[in-house]
Scaffold this motif. Sequence first.
Motif, PDB file in Angstrom:
ATOM      1  N   LEU A 201       4.436   9.792  -7.150  1.00 48.00           N
ATOM      2  CA  LEU A 201       5.369   9.997  -8.256  1.00 48.00           C
ATOM      3  C   LEU A 201       4.611  10.407  -9.519  1.00 48.00           C
ATOM      4  O   LEU A 201       5.017  11.310 -10.248  1.00 48.00           O
ATOM      5  CB  LEU A 201       6.171   8.705  -8.496  1.00 48.00           C
ATOM      6  N   LYS A 202       3.485   9.716  -9.733  1.00 46.43           N
ATOM      7  CA  LYS A 202       2.698  10.026 -10.918  1.00 46.43           C
ATOM      8  C   LYS A 202       2.201  11.468 -10.861  1.00 46.43           C
ATOM      9  O   LYS A 202       2.200  12.178 -11.852  1.00 46.43           O
ATOM     10  CB  LYS A 202       1.509   9.076 -11.000  1.00 46.43           C
ATOM     11  N   LYS A 203       1.758  11.813  -9.636  1.00 46.06           N
ATOM     12  CA  LYS A 203       1.246  13.164  -9.456  1.00 46.06           C
ATOM     13  C   LYS A 203       2.353  14.178  -9.788  1.00 46.06           C
ATOM     14  O   LYS A 203       2.153  15.150 -10.488  1.00 46.06           O
ATOM     15  CB  LYS A 203       0.777  13.344  -8.004  1.00 46.06           C
ATOM     16  N   PHE A 204       3.552  13.834  -9.250  1.00 48.99           N
ATOM     17  CA  PHE A 204       4.697  14.715  -9.482  1.00 48.99           C
ATOM     18  C   PHE A 204       4.966  14.838 -10.985  1.00 48.99           C
ATOM     19  O   PHE A 204       5.188  15.912 -11.513  1.00 48.99           O
ATOM     20  CB  PHE A 204       5.931  14.180  -8.750  1.00 48.99           C
TER      21      PHE A 204
ATOM     22  N   ARG B 181       0.829  -1.197   0.000  1.00 52.11           N
ATOM     23  CA  ARG B 181       0.000   0.000   0.000  1.00 52.11           C
ATOM     24  C   ARG B 181       0.879   1.269   0.000  1.00 52.11           C
ATOM     25  O   ARG B 181       0.626   2.215  -0.728  1.00 52.11           O
ATOM     26  CB  ARG B 181      -0.935   0.003   1.200  1.00 52.11           C
ATOM     27  N   ASP B 182       1.957   1.180   0.818  1.00 53.64           N
ATOM     28  CA  ASP B 182       2.882   2.314   0.849  1.00 53.64           C
ATOM     29  C   ASP B 182       3.455   2.571  -0.536  1.00 53.64           C
ATOM     30  O   ASP B 182       3.558   3.705  -0.992  1.00 53.64           O
ATOM     31  CB  ASP B 182       4.051   2.040   1.810  1.00 53.64           C
ATOM     32  N   LEU B 183       3.822   1.435  -1.186  1.00 49.35           N
ATOM     33  CA  LEU B 183       4.410   1.552  -2.517  1.00 49.35           C
ATOM     34  C   LEU B 183       3.427   2.167  -3.479  1.00 49.35           C
ATOM     35  O   LEU B 183       3.764   3.037  -4.277  1.00 49.35           O
ATOM     36  CB  LEU B 183       4.786   0.158  -3.018  1.00 49.35           C
ATOM     37  N   GLU B 184       2.193   1.694  -3.377  1.00 46.03           N
ATOM     38  CA  GLU B 184       1.151   2.187  -4.251  1.00 46.03           C
ATOM     39  C   GLU B 184       1.006   3.702  -4.064  1.00 46.03           C
ATOM     40  O   GLU B 184       0.905   4.459  -5.017  1.00 46.03           O
ATOM     41  CB  GLU B 184      -0.164   1.518  -3.891  1.00 46.03           C
ATOM     42  N   LEU B 185       1.028   4.077  -2.748  1.00 43.05           N
ATOM     43  CA  LEU B 185       0.889   5.499  -2.438  1.00 43.05           C
ATOM     44  C   LEU B 185       2.035   6.291  -3.049  1.00 43.05           C
ATOM     45  O   LEU B 185       1.831   7.321  -3.684  1.00 43.05           O
ATOM     46  CB  LEU B 185       0.877   5.708  -0.925  1.00 43.05           C
ATOM     47  N   SER B 186       3.292   5.759  -2.867  1.00 37.09           N
ATOM     48  CA  SER B 186       4.421   6.532  -3.355  1.00 37.09           C
ATOM     49  C   SER B 186       4.438   6.536  -4.878  1.00 37.09           C
ATOM     50  O   SER B 186       4.851   7.510  -5.496  1.00 37.09           O
ATOM     51  CB  SER B 186       5.738   6.032  -2.767  1.00 37.09           C
ATOM     52  N   ASN B 187       3.917   5.457  -5.483  1.00 36.47           N
ATOM     53  CA  ASN B 187       3.788   5.450  -6.937  1.00 36.47           C
ATOM     54  C   ASN B 187       2.824   6.533  -7.379  1.00 36.47           C
ATOM     55  O   ASN B 187       3.078   7.249  -8.346  1.00 36.47           O
ATOM     56  CB  ASN B 187       3.242   4.098  -7.403  1.00 36.47           C
ATOM     57  N   ALA B 188       1.743   6.610  -6.634  1.00 40.87           N
ATOM     58  CA  ALA B 188       0.732   7.607  -6.976  1.00 40.87           C
ATOM     59  C   ALA B 188       1.318   9.014  -6.837  1.00 40.87           C
ATOM     60  O   ALA B 188       1.094   9.887  -7.674  1.00 40.87           O
ATOM     61  CB  ALA B 188      -0.484   7.445  -6.077  1.00 40.87           C
TER      62      ALA B 188
ATOM     63  N   ALA C 111       8.397   9.685 -18.719  1.00 40.59           N
ATOM     64  CA  ALA C 111       8.446   8.361 -19.355  1.00 40.59           C
ATOM     65  C   ALA C 111       8.712   7.302 -18.294  1.00 40.59           C
ATOM     66  O   ALA C 111       8.076   6.240 -18.265  1.00 40.59           O
ATOM     67  CB  ALA C 111       9.542   8.339 -20.409  1.00 40.59           C
ATOM     68  N   TYR C 112       9.628   7.622 -17.381  1.00 41.30           N
ATOM     69  CA  TYR C 112       9.988   6.660 -16.330  1.00 41.30           C
ATOM     70  C   TYR C 112       8.772   6.366 -15.450  1.00 41.30           C
ATOM     71  O   TYR C 112       8.462   5.231 -15.140  1.00 41.30           O
ATOM     72  CB  TYR C 112      11.131   7.242 -15.495  1.00 41.30           C
ATOM     73  N   SER C 113       8.078   7.427 -15.077  1.00 41.02           N
ATOM     74  CA  SER C 113       6.968   7.234 -14.152  1.00 41.02           C
ATOM     75  C   SER C 113       5.807   6.507 -14.818  1.00 41.02           C
ATOM     76  O   SER C 113       4.987   5.894 -14.160  1.00 41.02           O
ATOM     77  CB  SER C 113       6.494   8.574 -13.593  1.00 41.02           C
ATOM     78  N   LYS C 114       5.762   6.565 -16.132  1.00 43.30           N
ATOM     79  CA  LYS C 114       4.667   5.889 -16.832  1.00 43.30           C
ATOM     80  C   LYS C 114       4.858   4.384 -16.872  1.00 43.30           C
ATOM     81  O   LYS C 114       3.924   3.635 -17.087  1.00 43.30           O
ATOM     82  CB  LYS C 114       4.555   6.438 -18.258  1.00 43.30           C
TER      83      LYS C 114
ATOM     84  N   ASP D 100       4.817   1.316 -15.325  1.00 44.93           N
ATOM     85  CA  ASP D 100       4.212   0.966 -14.050  1.00 44.93           C
ATOM     86  C   ASP D 100       3.507  -0.368 -14.262  1.00 44.93           C
ATOM     87  O   ASP D 100       2.813  -0.542 -15.264  1.00 44.93           O
ATOM     88  CB  ASP D 100       3.206   2.093 -13.719  1.00 44.93           C
ATOM     89  N   VAL D 101       3.694  -1.268 -13.324  1.00 49.07           N
ATOM     90  CA  VAL D 101       3.152  -2.617 -13.522  1.00 49.07           C
ATOM     91  C   VAL D 101       1.634  -2.581 -13.748  1.00 49.07           C
ATOM     92  O   VAL D 101       1.080  -3.366 -14.493  1.00 49.07           O
ATOM     93  CB  VAL D 101       3.574  -3.554 -12.359  1.00 49.07           C
ATOM     94  N   GLN D 102       0.972  -1.624 -13.101  1.00 48.18           N
ATOM     95  CA  GLN D 102      -0.483  -1.539 -13.266  1.00 48.18           C
ATOM     96  C   GLN D 102      -0.859  -1.168 -14.701  1.00 48.18           C
ATOM     97  O   GLN D 102      -1.931  -1.490 -15.174  1.00 48.18           O
ATOM     98  CB  GLN D 102      -1.079  -0.456 -12.349  1.00 48.18           C
ATOM     99  N   ALA D 103       0.069  -0.436 -15.341  1.00 47.22           N
ATOM    100  CA  ALA D 103      -0.288   0.101 -16.649  1.00 47.22           C
ATOM    101  C   ALA D 103       0.158  -0.810 -17.785  1.00 47.22           C
ATOM    102  O   ALA D 103      -0.126  -0.541 -18.950  1.00 47.22           O
ATOM    103  CB  ALA D 103       0.341   1.479 -16.810  1.00 47.22           C
ATOM    104  N   VAL D 104       0.880  -1.869 -17.450  1.00 52.42           N
ATOM    105  CA  VAL D 104       1.415  -2.728 -18.508  1.00 52.42           C
ATOM    106  C   VAL D 104       0.267  -3.457 -19.204  1.00 52.42           C
ATOM    107  O   VAL D 104      -0.584  -4.054 -18.560  1.00 52.42           O
ATOM    108  CB  VAL D 104       2.416  -3.751 -17.926  1.00 52.42           C
ATOM    109  N   GLU D 105       0.259  -3.375 -20.523  1.00 56.45           N
ATOM    110  CA  GLU D 105      -0.783  -4.066 -21.301  1.00 56.45           C
ATOM    111  C   GLU D 105      -0.171  -5.331 -21.859  1.00 56.45           C
ATOM    112  O   GLU D 105       0.476  -5.304 -22.910  1.00 56.45           O
ATOM    113  CB  GLU D 105      -1.216  -3.189 -22.480  1.00 56.45           C
ATOM    114  N   PHE D 106      -0.346  -6.448 -21.149  1.00 64.04           N
ATOM    115  CA  PHE D 106       0.270  -7.681 -21.635  1.00 64.04           C
ATOM    116  C   PHE D 106      -0.509  -8.211 -22.827  1.00 64.04           C
ATOM    117  O   PHE D 106      -1.741  -8.306 -22.776  1.00 64.04           O
ATOM    118  CB  PHE D 106       0.288  -8.724 -20.524  1.00 64.04           C
ATOM    119  N   GLU D 107       0.222  -8.542 -23.882  1.00 56.58           N
ATOM    120  CA  GLU D 107      -0.424  -9.187 -25.029  1.00 56.58           C
ATOM    121  C   GLU D 107       0.645  -9.961 -25.790  1.00 56.58           C
ATOM    122  O   GLU D 107       1.846  -9.730 -25.606  1.00 56.58           O
ATOM    123  CB  GLU D 107      -1.098  -8.155 -25.924  1.00 56.58           C
ATOM    124  N   LEU D 108       0.203 -10.881 -26.621  1.00 55.32           N
ATOM    125  CA  LEU D 108       1.182 -11.636 -27.407  1.00 55.32           C
ATOM    126  C   LEU D 108       1.851 -10.667 -28.368  1.00 55.32           C
ATOM    127  O   LEU D 108       1.176 -10.010 -29.164  1.00 55.32           O
ATOM    128  CB  LEU D 108       0.483 -12.744 -28.177  1.00 55.32           C
TER     129      LEU D 108
END
Length: 766
Positions: free
Chosen positions: A528-531, A519-526, A588-591, A593-601
């Motif tokens: 970072l994104k905000k930043f 949760r902490d990580l999620e918060l700090s990710n958020a 680019a770095y902040s983008k 993010d594992v949540q945003a990864v679109e896995f596809e073949l």
Amino acid sequence: MMINDTSLQNVNLTQLREAPIHLNTKIQPHGVLIVLKEPELSILQVSSNVYTHFGVTESDLLEGTLFDLLDPFQVEQIQTGLTAETLDYLNPTKIWVRKRGDDYAVFDAVFHRTSEGLLVLELEPTFAHENIPFLSFYHLARTSINRLESTTNLRDFCQIIVQEVRKITGFDRVMLYKFDHDGHGSVIGEEKLSHLEPYLGLHYPESDIPKPARKLFASNWIRLIPDTHAEPVDVVPAINPITESPANLTNSVLRGASKCHIEYLHNMGVGASMTISLIKDGQLWGLIACHHQTPKYVSYELRKACEFLGRVIFSEISAHEETQDYDYRMKLTNIQSKLVEYMSQSENFVDGLVQHQQNLLDLANAQGAAVYFGGKYTLIGETPKEEDLNYLVQWLQANVNEDVFYTNSLPQHYPDAEKYKNVASGLLAIPISKRNYVLWFRPEVIQTVNWGGDPNNAFEYNQAEGDLRPRKSFELWKQTVRLTSLPWQLVEVKAALELRKGIVNIVLRQADELALLARDLELSNAELKKFAYVASHDLQEPLNQVANYVQLLEMRYSNELDEDATEFINYAVEGVSLMQTLIDDVLAYSKVDVQAVEFELTDANTSLERALTHLRQRTAETKAIITHDDLPTVMADRTQLMQLFQNLVGNAIKFHSDKTPKIHIGTTRLEDEWLFSVYDNGIGIDPKFSERIFVIFQRLHTRDEYPGTGMGLAICKKIIECHRGRIWVESKLGEGATFYFTLPVGGQRSERRGRKVQNNIFGRGQ
Ligand code: BLA
């Protein structure tokens, strides 16, 4: 059990063995049974031996009341007794029945009520010489207990009990019979006439005292069959006019013994038997079994005294067993709390369980133990091999739902275990969750069990009568027991269960901590994104403003500015544009993010081609020669994969040496991942920097030497981490470099994203 005719295989032996014995409609002939209806005490049923005992016929009594049999003052006394809360005060009552003329017979009378609400009166002739006052029994018991108190081992204890009971009752043989957990039993104490063959130490199969009999003994504490050869008598009428069914003789002291059991006693040469139940924690622990070769009557009072003795003495045994258990339990509790302490101190609880001197093995007195957690085994002591454990764990998963499973003969439940009987004939298993286990093992111990007669032929089916016959021979039958370990004691099983609680708590706590961390990580990710958002929009604007005004300054006042001023303005413009690039890179770095990864073949060839298109100009400028293997299709985010190639190949071009840049992108299939490599013949990297280059904003060169923000490799690393792969470099200064990265075969499946942390803990590697 021998059944010769195969057509009889269908006979339901269990049903025959477990026939209800309390519904027997016959009673033993040494007493009289009368079924009465309260409150008028009308006689509903009587045993057909009333003439022998009272000199009156059944029909004289049926339809009358107790007043027709006894003097009114006795009946009134009984009526008063019947109003009391318990019948204990009434039992036994001496009763005088007038036989013809002035001839009286004295009986011990006992009453009980059936579950249907009828009153049952049972009368047994009194034997004056056996009339022993209660107090003298107390003294008898006292002497026995005094002897017991000075005894510490169970064997001597049992011996004293049988000696004392034999002294009081005078039976030819008195035994202490103890039940095993599986219903079999053995004689653990015996006192007898010297010429009788000993039964001490012999085992008897469960079918000798079938379940209904054991159940009955748990509620009726004493049972007398004074003459095994006596012909039982009927209760008439057979059907009770009120209940419209046979009399319920569950609690009757006179109830006729089952035919099978009588035959059993005859085969053993028994003329009379008395049995006293020993109950512990509501369970039938054992019996005191008394045999006499000839008929033997024991008065109600003496029986009661024996029952009393049985209770008192047995409570001593229980206490004794408990003290022994207690010491061992304390020891195990100690070990258990140490283990819990170690576990909570270690980062990985499994280490806490196995890495100390006092470890899992001691907790269950086992020779081997295994912790199966997160798809990995940690073994200590003597255990089956991992591949065998894999099958065993699968079997447990399919067959065991309880919090604990234990057996001292695993091959009996799971035949494949026979091949590792030397280490695991005994298994104690606790599931930590559905997929994780702690297992303890004990090796095979070959034992010889002495049976009283062949237990495989404990009885036979009697085709003519459709019933069972007990075996005829009780001769010693030796059995060699294999594939069995020493049994697990209840205290050990309980200790394992307690440990389970400890482990579950620790695992849950760690899961909680991880969830917090996540949760902490999620918060700090958020954050970072905000930043990044702020940086891209809010910072960009004033920056543009600075750039614009500086340029305006240059345009408008160029004539008035000297050379230095123009140079300074150029520096300012350069600084602004660098800052813009930096902002873009951070974004680019902040983008990534594992949540945003679109896995596809994704066909890696296509991603590479697209990256090379973006690098076309630089490739042309440097005349770089770029080749590649045929790349695989992988489960990945295609934009990120493109970006990865673009950064790596871009770097390879950028850091070229004097030679014509040669770059090759290769791939190899490893066991469960793809290994990619990006080779170049450029300036190379000093190995001491091979970690640093992946760190955000770290540069090895000045911006003048090589332009850029130093974010490229940090972004590559993040992309690879989001794909659950690894990235590293192998290089020597001046000798080119090869960047390697891996991607899991099948990829990091998208449904794993967002899974609860707790699931990941339990399910790691599965
Ligand atoms: C009852 N069987 C008993 C009892 C004992 C034994 C102690 C209870 C006491 C009693 O009523 O006398 C067995 N007696 C033993 C053993 C020793 C001993 C093991 O002395 C060892 C030294 N019995 C069979 C079979 C059946 C069976 C095949 O062997 C039936 C299928 C039945 N046993 C049976 C029944 C009872 C019994 C029904 C209860 C008797 C009753 O109270 O009616």
